[in-house]
Enzyme design. Structure first.
Site, mmCIF file in Angstrom:
data_model
loop_
_atom_site.group_PDB
_atom_site.id
_atom_site.type_symbol
_atom_site.label_atom_id
_atom_site.label_comp_id
_atom_site.label_asym_id
_atom_site.label_seq_id
_atom_site.Cartn_x
_atom_site.Cartn_y
_atom_site.Cartn_z
ATOM 1 N N GLU A 149 13.304 1.763 20.479
ATOM 2 C CA GLU A 149 12.432 2.945 20.529
ATOM 3 C C GLU A 149 11.839 3.039 21.933
ATOM 4 O OE1 GLU A 149 9.559 2.717 17.369
ATOM 5 O OE2 GLU A 149 11.091 2.571 15.825
ATOM 6 N N ALA B 203 9.905 2.061 7.876
ATOM 7 C CA ALA B 203 9.111 0.831 8.057
ATOM 8 C C ALA B 203 9.337 0.256 9.464
ATOM 9 C CB ALA B 203 9.451 -0.170 6.976
ATOM 10 N N ARG B 204 10.452 -0.430 9.689
ATOM 11 C CA ARG B 204 10.776 -0.949 11.016
ATOM 12 C C ARG B 204 12.292 -0.920 11.207
ATOM 13 N NH1 ARG B 204 6.385 0.036 12.109
ATOM 14 N NH2 ARG B 204 4.749 -1.248 13.039
ATOM 15 N N ASP C 286 10.174 -6.160 -5.033
ATOM 16 C CA ASP C 286 9.183 -6.829 -4.186
ATOM 17 C C ASP C 286 8.860 -8.146 -4.878
ATOM 18 O OD1 ASP C 286 6.903 -7.858 -2.947
ATOM 19 O OD2 ASP C 286 6.051 -5.881 -2.552
ATOM 20 N N HIS D 13 9.286 7.887 15.065
ATOM 21 C CA HIS D 13 8.216 6.946 14.674
ATOM 22 C C HIS D 13 6.872 7.668 14.588
ATOM 23 C CE1 HIS D 13 7.002 2.442 14.593
ATOM 24 N NE2 HIS D 13 6.217 3.174 13.828
ATOM 25 N N ARG E 201 0.830 -1.219 0.000
ATOM 26 C CA ARG E 201 0.000 0.000 0.000
ATOM 27 C C ARG E 201 0.859 1.261 0.000
ATOM 28 N NH1 ARG E 201 -1.508 -3.512 3.734
ATOM 29 N NH2 ARG E 201 -3.467 -4.631 3.441
ATOM 30 N N ILE E 202 1.830 1.316 0.916
ATOM 31 C CA ILE E 202 2.632 2.538 1.055
ATOM 32 C C ILE E 202 3.654 2.646 -0.093
ATOM 33 C CG2 ILE E 202 4.334 3.713 2.513
ATOM 34 C CD1 ILE E 202 2.808 2.422 4.957
ATOM 35 N N ALA F 16 -5.632 13.886 10.605
ATOM 36 C CA ALA F 16 -6.689 13.013 10.081
ATOM 37 C C ALA F 16 -6.436 11.541 10.391
ATOM 38 C CB ALA F 16 -6.811 13.210 8.572
#
Ligand SMILES: NC(=O)c1ccc[n+]([C@@H]2O[C@H](COP(=O)([O-])OP(=O)(O)OC[C@H]3O[C@@H](n4cnc5c(N)ncnc54)[C@H](O)[C@@H]3O)[C@@H](O)[C@H]2O)c1
Length: 329
Positions: A274, A244-245, A184, A294, A164-165, A301
């Site tokens: 974190e 992402a991570r 990907d 993060h 999605r991102i 929104a």
């Protein structure tokens, strides 16, 4: 923190425990869930506190705490775990499924925000903003303090993870004029449909681009996927974007690459630790790292949308007869 043992046995409403969150209040969750459900906010800071607060929970709403078998085994009534967010790396999905517990995430509330955060970091790096800003603050007012900025058409950019991102980022970069190359292994059809070049592997991708932007989940397969080999392929004036991570990147390798390459930069929203400590903190403090805490998901929104959708997932999981969804994260 409320003591779960004080819950009255005459209480009939299903209990939803918010194990932890950064939101300050839970007015949105209350509006969606009460009076049908009892809502308890645990503000747990450890596994022990999660277990203590949620021993009689029917559902958990979780932001950062880890939910593994050590927790699941202590919550006999549990039917659902809802993650406030996209990544499910702090939830042991397999262990939950093995116990018949439904797991849900909110996977569509911040696509625009994270894609924009990455596109902004790439534009800033293309214009060398961090390098010029550091230099001018130290009194160096010459254009020579950084490699000359590139036009987008001369600045190939790599996306790792075309979900999605990643896909939304590809759209933004292509419309800004960047050549976009994607890796990907599970999304070849979408990459071709959108007219981007596909790289067969990460080494090949890193060798072809100036910016490498990560948008894939953290799993056993992807942990540490960006290492010395990949960074060396990205080259001495490359730009790594990780929104992402943190554990997708070998932080020690990243520090060494930054030290060895005076024009290399990184834009990091996520870290192994974190809040940042150790190597993560060294990266935050590095002058050629553009760091954020993060918050790539955040906007006025996105946050209400996240909370409302997470609460709705509780209703879906507890009130509708659902089987676990095939989450890939
Ligand atoms: N920083 C933030 O605030 C924030 C917010 C939301 C999401 N995230 C992170 O962004 C990640 C991506 O989110 P999304 O909604 O686009 O997820 P998504 O599931 O839609 O897309 C992930 C993509 O990664 C691909 N992928 C899996 N393994 C891969 C591999 N080894 N190599 C290359 N690609 C691989 C998948 O095929 C998929 O297309 C999430 O997993 C989450 O960790 C961070």
């Amino acid at each position: 923190m409320p003591d779960s043992r004080t819950r009255s046995s005459s209480e009939v409403r299903p209990l939803v425990v918010i194990t932890d969150s950064d939101f300050g209040d839970h007015s949105i969750e209350s509006e969606v869930l009460e009076p049908r459900f009892e809502l308890r906010h645990a503000a747990a800071t450890s596994t022990a506190e999660v277990i203590e607060a949620a021993a009689d929970a029917d559902a958990l709403m979780v932001q950062w705490r880890r939910i593994g078998s050590e927790v699941l085994d202590r919550l006999p009534r549990l039917k659902a775990v809802i993650r406030y967010g996209t990544g499910l790396d702090n939830i042991d999905v397999a262990a939950a499924r093995a116990r018949g517990v439904i797991v849900r995430n909110v996977d569509d509330y911040c696509i625009e925000e994270v894609a924009e955060h990455a596109a902004a970091a790439i534009a800033a790096a293309r214009r060398r903003l961090l390098l010029y800003s550091n230099a001018v603050k130290e009194g160096h007012c010459s254009p020579d303090v950084a490699p000359a900025p590139l036009r987008p058409a001369n600045d190939p950019t790599g996306i790792v993870g075309y979900g999605r991102i990643g896909r939304r980022l590809g759209e933004k970069l292509a419309s800004a004029g960047h050549p976009v190359i994607v890796h990907d292994p599970y999304s070849s059809a979408a990459i071709a449909d959108d007219g981007h070049e596909e790289a067969a592997n990460l080494v090949q991708l890193a060798s072809k681009v100036n910016h490498l932007s990560l948008h894939l989940p953290l799993t056993a397969e992807t942990a540490g996927i960006v290492d010395t080999t990949i960074l060396n392929q990205l080259g001495p004036s490359g730009h790594l974007v990780n929104h992402a991570r943190g554990s997708l990147v070998d932080e020690q390798a990243l520090l060494l690459w930054l030290e060895a390459s005076p024009s290399a930069t990184a834009s990091l929203d996520v870290f192994v630790n974190e809040p940042p400590t150790g190597k993560s903190l060294e990266l935050v403090k590095h002058p050629r790292v553009l760091a954020s805490p993060h918050i790539a998901y955040l906007s006025t929104a996105s946050l209400p949308e996240l909370r409302r959708k997470a609460a709705q997932h509780v209703i879906d999981a507890l009130c509708h007869d659902e089987t676990p969804s095939p989450d890939r994260r």
